[in-house]
Design a protein around this motif. Sequence first.
Motif, mmCIF file in Angstrom:
data_model
loop_
_atom_site.group_PDB
_atom_site.id
_atom_site.type_symbol
_atom_site.label_atom_id
_atom_site.label_comp_id
_atom_site.label_asym_id
_atom_site.label_seq_id
_atom_site.Cartn_x
_atom_site.Cartn_y
_atom_site.Cartn_z
ATOM 1 N N CYS A 201 36.672 -38.405 6.120
ATOM 2 C CA CYS A 201 35.703 -37.306 6.210
ATOM 3 C C CYS A 201 35.053 -37.267 7.584
ATOM 4 O O CYS A 201 34.823 -36.177 8.136
ATOM 5 C CB CYS A 201 34.646 -37.447 5.121
ATOM 6 S SG CYS A 201 35.273 -37.121 3.453
ATOM 7 N N CYS B 260 37.365 -35.616 9.962
ATOM 8 C CA CYS B 260 37.395 -34.167 9.738
ATOM 9 C C CYS B 260 36.166 -33.505 10.356
ATOM 10 O O CYS B 260 36.266 -32.408 10.924
ATOM 11 C CB CYS B 260 37.464 -33.866 8.238
ATOM 12 S SG CYS B 260 39.083 -34.187 7.489
ATOM 13 N N ASP C 157 46.200 -36.474 -2.633
ATOM 14 C CA ASP C 157 44.748 -36.619 -2.571
ATOM 15 C C ASP C 157 44.233 -36.468 -1.147
ATOM 16 O O ASP C 157 43.201 -35.822 -0.912
ATOM 17 C CB ASP C 157 44.316 -37.973 -3.138
ATOM 18 C CG ASP C 157 44.381 -38.025 -4.659
ATOM 19 O OD1 ASP C 157 44.465 -36.944 -5.285
ATOM 20 O OD2 ASP C 157 44.352 -39.135 -5.214
ATOM 21 N N ARG D 104 44.480 -32.787 -0.024
ATOM 22 C CA ARG D 104 43.401 -32.019 -0.659
ATOM 23 C C ARG D 104 42.052 -32.318 -0.021
ATOM 24 O O ARG D 104 41.250 -31.408 0.218
ATOM 25 C CB ARG D 104 43.365 -32.324 -2.154
ATOM 26 C CG ARG D 104 44.572 -31.783 -2.922
ATOM 27 C CD ARG D 104 44.462 -32.110 -4.399
ATOM 28 N NE ARG D 104 45.654 -31.678 -5.128
ATOM 29 C CZ ARG D 104 46.404 -32.472 -5.891
ATOM 30 N NH1 ARG D 104 46.080 -33.755 -6.035
ATOM 31 N NH2 ARG D 104 47.476 -31.997 -6.511
ATOM 32 N N LEU D 105 41.788 -33.604 0.233
ATOM 33 C CA LEU D 105 40.521 -33.979 0.866
ATOM 34 C C LEU D 105 40.384 -33.338 2.241
ATOM 35 O O LEU D 105 39.334 -32.748 2.574
ATOM 36 C CB LEU D 105 40.426 -35.508 0.979
ATOM 37 C CG LEU D 105 39.159 -36.097 1.608
ATOM 38 C CD1 LEU D 105 38.861 -37.469 1.013
ATOM 39 C CD2 LEU D 105 39.248 -36.200 3.120
ATOM 40 N N LYS E 10 41.943 -30.730 3.488
ATOM 41 C CA LYS E 10 41.836 -29.278 3.372
ATOM 42 C C LYS E 10 40.440 -28.878 2.921
ATOM 43 O O LYS E 10 39.858 -27.907 3.431
ATOM 44 C CB LYS E 10 42.889 -28.767 2.389
ATOM 45 C CG LYS E 10 42.853 -27.251 2.170
ATOM 46 C CD LYS E 10 43.144 -26.489 3.462
ATOM 47 C CE LYS E 10 43.165 -24.994 3.208
ATOM 48 N NZ LYS E 10 43.347 -24.235 4.470
ATOM 49 N N ARG E 11 39.909 -29.623 1.980
ATOM 50 C CA ARG E 11 38.549 -29.334 1.492
ATOM 51 C C ARG E 11 37.525 -29.489 2.619
ATOM 52 O O ARG E 11 36.586 -28.695 2.733
ATOM 53 C CB ARG E 11 38.225 -30.276 0.341
ATOM 54 C CG ARG E 11 36.922 -29.973 -0.382
ATOM 55 C CD ARG E 11 36.867 -30.709 -1.708
ATOM 56 N NE ARG E 11 36.909 -32.154 -1.553
ATOM 57 C CZ ARG E 11 37.913 -32.923 -1.982
ATOM 58 N NH1 ARG E 11 38.961 -32.381 -2.576
ATOM 59 N NH2 ARG E 11 37.884 -34.225 -1.801
ATOM 60 N N GLN E 12 37.723 -30.477 3.468
ATOM 61 C CA GLN E 12 36.771 -30.744 4.549
ATOM 62 C C GLN E 12 36.855 -29.716 5.670
ATOM 63 O O GLN E 12 35.830 -29.283 6.198
ATOM 64 C CB GLN E 12 37.012 -32.143 5.120
ATOM 65 C CG GLN E 12 36.656 -33.283 4.185
ATOM 66 C CD GLN E 12 35.170 -33.382 3.901
ATOM 67 O OE1 GLN E 12 34.358 -33.365 4.806
ATOM 68 N NE2 GLN E 12 34.817 -33.480 2.626
ATOM 69 N N GLY F 145 38.639 -26.693 5.583
ATOM 70 C CA GLY F 145 38.762 -25.309 5.140
ATOM 71 C C GLY F 145 39.849 -24.559 5.892
ATOM 72 O O GLY F 145 40.949 -25.073 6.096
ATOM 73 N N GLY G 39 47.609 -27.634 0.285
ATOM 74 C CA GLY G 39 46.949 -27.113 1.473
ATOM 75 C C GLY G 39 47.633 -27.395 2.790
ATOM 76 O O GLY G 39 47.158 -26.953 3.837
#
Length: 232
Positions: free
Chosen positions: A148, A151, A176, A179-180, A182-184, A186, A210
């Motif tokens: 994180c 990112c 995982d 996804r992490l 991509k979530r961070q 965007g 993603g």
Amino acid sequence: MSELLHTLTRESLAQYFDHTQLAASATEADIEALCRESLENRFKMVAINPVQVPLCSRLLHGSGVHVGAAVGFPLGQNTIEEKVFSAGKSIENGAQEIDYVINITALKSKDYAYLEREMAALVAVCREQGAVCKVIFENCYLTGDEKCAMCEIALAVGPDFVKTSTGFGSGGATLDDVRLMKRQVGDKIKVKAAGGIRTLDSALQMIEAGAERIGSSASVKILGEFCRLRQE
């Protein structure tokens, strides 16, 4: 099997792939085969070590298949200046994309300022010369907080991609992690999945999670599997 099997075409799937040959034992014939396969299948890029950039650039000139150089590969334990020089020289020799490995020691030491300087320097040399910049985290060695943190640095600096792995660490891409990441990040930064992606099912799962680019040495096999299932 993923719904993507029915929505992607052979051509659109091929454009996800960075066809990869980074082995220390690779021969010139292996690199020529990599370029030939990439031309035949219309992959997005060949991923090679910097020393092979001039050969690939010559073989792929004008084809639309990009040449990508791996910088600070695979450990990331080079100075910022060394990475910048390698990236700049690779672009001068014909590379259109740079995948560089972060300094994991700096991340483990929580030296985020160093990592931001490093990323900014690599992004700058790529921007100045019109090349794509991808940042390799090597997630198998990182905690969730460290992923994180990288990112967040990427969001501040603005590379084109963040990337899961070199494929030479203790583990490769995971759903995982994709996804992490991509979530961070965007839609501001793209995600590349690499390392251990050797089947069509795993590639499609990464795309669904993603990933907008897939690094693989099994690209021809994966595309062949797609064509057989689609009966193309």
